[in-house]
Design an enzyme around this catalytic site. Structure first.
Site, PDB file in Angstrom:
ATOM      1  N   ASP A   1       4.952   3.611   1.283  1.00  0.00           N
ATOM      2  CA  ASP A   1       5.527   4.832   1.857  1.00  0.00           C
ATOM      3  C   ASP A   1       6.626   4.520   2.864  1.00  0.00           C
ATOM      4  O   ASP A   1       6.600   3.489   3.540  1.00  0.00           O
ATOM      5  CB  ASP A   1       4.440   5.639   2.566  1.00  0.00           C
TER       6      ASP A   1
ATOM      7  N   HIS B   1       2.450   0.659   4.253  1.00  0.00           N
ATOM      8  CA  HIS B   1       3.760   0.901   4.860  1.00  0.00           C
ATOM      9  C   HIS B   1       4.338  -0.472   5.190  1.00  0.00           C
ATOM     10  O   HIS B   1       3.787  -1.174   6.036  1.00  0.00           O
ATOM     11  CB  HIS B   1       3.623   1.735   6.135  1.00  0.00           C
TER      12      HIS B   1
END
Length: 238
Positions: free
Chosen positions: A53, A199
């Site tokens: 992400d 992430h």
């Protein structure tokens, strides 16, 4: 006066309770009001989807190097604004053969937002993804995993799923400081059809980046192979 204080206290408690329940409901990983939500896929095949992400960001080159070295394709849920700031990185992700998903234009929490706001956020980002040369299906992941009414309604109207996850090793603040702990957490919780969230592209996410290689290595040792989210959805349809 005492009666007023009691009524006021009850009202405050009710408001706090409603806010808490709305907040919890909005980030639920396996249920939403409209359309379909996918946090994993039921399958006996030992396949998993590795998803990243945010970004593109400073570690885009590094994560692409890791994935190339291990012959793994991932799904990148990118933010429209960041794509504009790092458009060459976006094109590079496409050129490397990875899947690009839509993570909204501004990464705003999509609760208590108008239908037109949500439509604009998603469609602007879709356009950027196409401009970068990506030709596959564009799946969507809600920022912060938040969705309430208008976002699920929009996605349902567009026949699109909300893509969530069932393993998120770098969401826990303590675990996120240790690549080894993150890799162990994934290995302990993995199951066929899992969607892993990481992430890795921003400068404060170096530990997450360093967890990717041991995650890939340990899962391959367990017999897992890596697919994109769209490939996982194809398995779901079978």
């Amino acid at each position: 006066m005492k009666k007023i204080l009691i009524v006021t206290s009850i009202a405050v408690i009710l408001i706090i309770s409603v806010v808490y329940l709305v907040n919890e409901f909005s980030k639920h990983r396996t249920f939403q009001l409209f359309g379909e939500l996918v946090s994993d896929v039921e399958t006996e095949e030992k396949v998993v989807a590795l998803t990243f992400d945010d970004g593109p960001g400073v570690y885009t080159d590094q994560i692409l190097d890791i994935l190339r070295d291990h012959d793994v394709k991932g799904t990148f849920y990118l933010i429209g604004e960041e794509m504009e700031n790092h458009f060459e990185d976006t094109k590079l992700i496409v050129e490397e053969g990875h899947e690009i998903g839509n993570h909204s234009y501004t990464h705003s929490r999509m609760i208590f937002k108008s239908y037109s706001f949500i439509q604009d956020e998603i469609e602007k980002t879709d356009e950027l993804i196409r401009e970068a040369g990506y030709e596959g299906d564009i799946t969507f992941r809600p920022p912060y995993g938040r969705k309430l009414v208008m976002l699920p309604l929009y996605l349902s109207n567009q026949d699109r799923f909300a893509i969530m996850w069932n393993i998120e090793p770098d969401t826990d603040p303590e675990m996120a400081k240790s690549p080894q702990m993150m890799a162990e957490h994934v290995a302990e919780n993995i199951e066929p059809g899992s969607i892993i969230l990481l992430h890795v592209m921003n400068e404060w996410r170096k530990d997450s980046l360093e967890a990717v290689e041991p995650i890939i290595t340990s899962l391959k040792e367990e017999g897992y192979s890596f697919v994109t989210v769209s490939e996982l959805l194809d398995i779901k349809k079978q």
